[in-house]
Design an enzyme around this catalytic site. Structure first.
Site, PDB file in Angstrom:
ATOM      1  N   ARG A   1     -12.489 -44.828  -1.811  1.00 53.61           N
ATOM      2  CA  ARG A   1     -11.097 -44.471  -1.549  1.00 53.61           C
ATOM      3  C   ARG A   1     -10.187 -45.361  -2.383  1.00 53.61           C
ATOM      4  NH1 ARG A   1      -9.406 -40.165   0.521  1.00 53.61           N
ATOM      5  NH2 ARG A   1      -7.562 -41.255   1.265  1.00 53.61           N
TER       6      ARG A   1
ATOM      7  N   HIS B   1     -17.905 -53.249  -8.456  1.00 53.30           N
ATOM      8  CA  HIS B   1     -17.655 -52.119  -9.360  1.00 53.30           C
ATOM      9  C   HIS B   1     -18.809 -52.062 -10.363  1.00 53.30           C
ATOM     10  CE1 HIS B   1     -15.399 -49.148 -11.606  1.00 53.30           C
ATOM     11  NE2 HIS B   1     -15.732 -49.808 -12.706  1.00 53.30           N
TER      12      HIS B   1
HETATM   13  C1  GRF Z   1     -22.378 -48.823  -6.246  1.00 53.90           C
HETATM   14  O1  GRF Z   1     -22.801 -48.490  -7.531  1.00 53.90           O
HETATM   15  C2  GRF Z   1     -21.102 -49.626  -6.299  1.00 53.90           C
HETATM   16  O2  GRF Z   1     -21.013 -50.437  -7.410  1.00 53.90           O
HETATM   17  C3  GRF Z   1     -20.069 -48.539  -6.368  1.00 53.90           C
HETATM   18  O3  GRF Z   1     -20.543 -47.514  -5.549  1.00 53.90           O
HETATM   19  C4  GRF Z   1     -21.956 -47.603  -5.449  1.00 53.90           C
HETATM   20  C5  GRF Z   1     -22.273 -47.746  -3.997  1.00 53.90           C
HETATM   21  O4  GRF Z   1     -23.657 -47.703  -3.752  1.00 53.90           O
HETATM   22  N1  GRF Z   1     -18.770 -49.071  -5.988  1.00 53.90           N
HETATM   23  P1  GRF Z   1     -24.201 -48.061  -2.306  1.00 53.90           P
HETATM   24  O5  GRF Z   1     -23.503 -47.131  -1.312  1.00 53.90           O
HETATM   25  O6  GRF Z   1     -23.912 -49.494  -2.026  1.00 53.90           O
HETATM   26  O7  GRF Z   1     -25.669 -47.767  -2.366  1.00 53.90           O
END
Ligand code: GRF
Length: 207
Positions: A86, A104
């Protein structure tokens, strides 16, 4: 901990927390999607969970206000975004200033936004990775706590690259959270100050 999907970063943090017996707890795992797989993992591990759908609110401000009220009910010291998909209002970011962190999947400031692995492949970079940073009102900006780098290999597609980056995400996020909990990382004048001896990067060429 705020999630939207599979929650693998949440479980990585929870596993390290348990293995190292941190003097901290995850007070709640909250999702904007009631069917997020990560919520199920959280329940299995015995953590409190909650879901609040953004679809039940007319606008972003209304959702963020309700989310703040929900989060504050748990009185967390730290608000960890782990795949929380979000865009946050400035009001939300300001409310948690200095205790709101995100991961990120790129080496910021390269490739903010979505489809970071496609962006990296298109750009032809040789190193890619992930960044844990304090959240500021500008999307995918903010003082960097730690970065994890991985090589881009011949024949990579977005999925193979994403999997390699995810491995390093699971290494760096628990480290950053631990540093904050232990007071080994602090935000001073908009920059992250680390205790001497901490290594704020990881290079993982294995995956
Ligand atoms: C990860 O790649 C994170 O960097 C990004 O969204 C993804 C989330 O993966 N913000 P998870 O839900 O933690 O498996």
């Amino acid at each position: 901990m705020l999630i939207s999907g599979r929650g693998s970063n949440f479980t990585a943090i929870a596993d390290v927390m348990a293995a190292q017996a941190w003097s901290a707890d995850i007070v709640a795992v909250i999702s904007n999607k009631a069917d997020a797989a990560g919520l199920e993992h959280a329940r299995e591990r015995g953590f409190a969970t909650a879901a609040l759908s953004h679809k039940d609110f007319a606008d972003r401000a209304g959702f963020d206000a309700a989310m703040m009220a929900l989060i504050d009910g748990y009185q967390p010291d730290l608000v960890i975004l782990a795949g929380f998909m979000r865009i946050l209002t400035d009001a939300f970011v300001d409310h948690y200033a200095g205790r709101l962190i995100n991961i990120h999947p790129s080496l910021l400031p390269s490739f903010p936004g979505l489809k970071t692995h496609e962006q990296a492949l298109d750009a032809g970079v040789r190193l890619h990775g992930a960044t844990v940073h304090f959240v500021t009102p500008t999307l995918d900006h903010g003082p960097v706590l730690i970065q994890g780098a991985v090589p881009v290999k011949a024949g990579d597609d977005p999925a193979t690259l994403a999997a390699r980056v995810l491995r390093v995400e699971h290494q760096i996020y628990p480290l950053a959270v631990r540093w904050l909990i232990d007071g080994q990382a602090r935000l001073v004048d908009g920059k992250v100050l680390l205790e001497p001896g901490l290594q704020p990067w990881v290079f993982d060429s294995v995956g």
